[in-house]
Design an enzyme around this catalytic site. Sequence first.
Site, PDB file in Angstrom:
ATOM      1  CG  HIS A   1      -0.916   2.103  10.858  1.00 12.90           C
ATOM      2  ND1 HIS A   1      -2.250   1.977  10.538  1.00 12.90           N
ATOM      3  CD2 HIS A   1      -0.266   2.147   9.674  1.00 12.90           C
ATOM      4  CE1 HIS A   1      -2.399   1.945   9.235  1.00 12.90           C
ATOM      5  NE2 HIS A   1      -1.202   2.044   8.677  1.00 12.90           N
TER       6      HIS A   1
ATOM      7  CG  ASP B   1      -0.521   3.579   4.187  1.00 12.09           C
ATOM      8  OD1 ASP B   1      -0.660   2.710   3.317  1.00 12.09           O
ATOM      9  OD2 ASP B   1      -0.923   3.430   5.361  1.00 12.09           O
ATOM     10  CG  HIS B   2       2.764   0.677   4.887  1.00 12.47           C
ATOM     11  ND1 HIS B   2       3.154   0.301   6.158  1.00 12.47           N
ATOM     12  CD2 HIS B   2       1.449   0.996   4.985  1.00 12.47           C
ATOM     13  CE1 HIS B   2       2.129   0.383   6.986  1.00 12.47           C
ATOM     14  NE2 HIS B   2       1.080   0.799   6.283  1.00 12.47           N
TER      15      HIS B   2
ATOM     16  CG  HIS C   1      -3.824  -4.981   5.568  1.00 11.18           C
ATOM     17  ND1 HIS C   1      -4.756  -4.313   6.312  1.00 11.18           N
ATOM     18  CD2 HIS C   1      -3.277  -4.048   4.729  1.00 11.18           C
ATOM     19  CE1 HIS C   1      -4.777  -3.048   5.961  1.00 11.18           C
ATOM     20  NE2 HIS C   1      -3.890  -2.854   4.998  1.00 11.18           N
TER      21      HIS C   1
ATOM     22  CG  HIS D   1      -2.148  -0.839   1.040  1.00 12.18           C
ATOM     23  ND1 HIS D   1      -2.935  -1.259   2.096  1.00 12.18           N
ATOM     24  CD2 HIS D   1      -2.746  -1.332  -0.091  1.00 12.18           C
ATOM     25  CE1 HIS D   1      -3.955  -1.962   1.621  1.00 12.18           C
ATOM     26  NE2 HIS D   1      -3.849  -2.033   0.310  1.00 12.18           N
TER      27      HIS D   1
ATOM     28  CG  ASP E   1      -1.316  -1.289   7.794  1.00 13.41           C
ATOM     29  OD1 ASP E   1      -0.168  -1.039   8.189  1.00 13.41           O
ATOM     30  OD2 ASP E   1      -1.973  -0.478   7.137  1.00 13.41           O
TER      31      ASP E   1
END
Length: 304
Positions: free
Chosen positions: A271, A67-68, A143, A65, A213
């Site tokens: 997070h 955001d990582h 996830h 993803h 996550d």
Amino acid sequence: MEKFEINILGCGAALPTPRRLSSSQIVNIREKLFMLDCAEGTQMALRRSRLPFSHLQAIFLTHLHGDHTFGLIGMLSTFGLLGRIQDLHIYGPKDLQRIFQPQIDYFCADSPYHIILHEIDPTIPQTLYEDRSVCISTLPLSHRVPCCGYLFREKPTPRHIRRDMIDFYHIPISQINNIKAGMDWTTEDGTIIPNERLTTPSDPVRSYAYCTDTTYRPRLTELIHGITCLYHEATFAQEHALLAQKTFHSTAAQAAQIARDAQVQRLILGHFSSRYKSEAPLLAEAQQIFPDTLLAEDGMKITL
């Protein structure tokens, strides 16, 4: 003790804010650096940390993803501009090659170092990296896309030799490492001096797990039982437990339950959803279940 530090570069969730960048960390073990995730803004946070870029050994991505991962290609390009020559290994789930190899070929074609991508199976625990200092393995998570956490286990250090014993028995410098490794000492008259008399025990072995996550996953406790420190996502408060379940995330209370059941020594929450103007309620929620809990902060350094 040898160095074992966690440097939090970013600990927010999907939306970076003025207070928090999205996910990235550096684990510093005996001056060897390992990066966990690489969100947008990571290289600037790394500069502010004053950690040496050249000591970075490998990058471990939990999942793909944005955001990582949005900070990865820019940072790799910067390393080339800075003249890095050491190979850099990057580990991540399926599609790592498909997504990042074309970008590397385009933006890093003239880099003086090699970037090696390793696609991993995030569904099974497996050792990815091992040297004299540390063993790094995967932790299966749950996830919306293939995702895994990472477990760092420090290798035992040698026993500590007693200076007074060196002087008393006139032990030569050439034999000190052998004695630290467990060897007894034999004096000139043939007397055997047991190693336990010559040394004191080595430092306790430390360990660190990075889990984000993921939904609440009780099976994780078996893999991280008794570790020194756990970083576990706490995207939501318990009042938003249904939203956490829907988005495949965890609440602060669920993170604390994992820490309690795994009997870890310390829990770090991270997070955080940008919906919270203050994470104090998340901390209070977790501490009711697992008292030794603290909130992650961008720029925080934790020494184990």
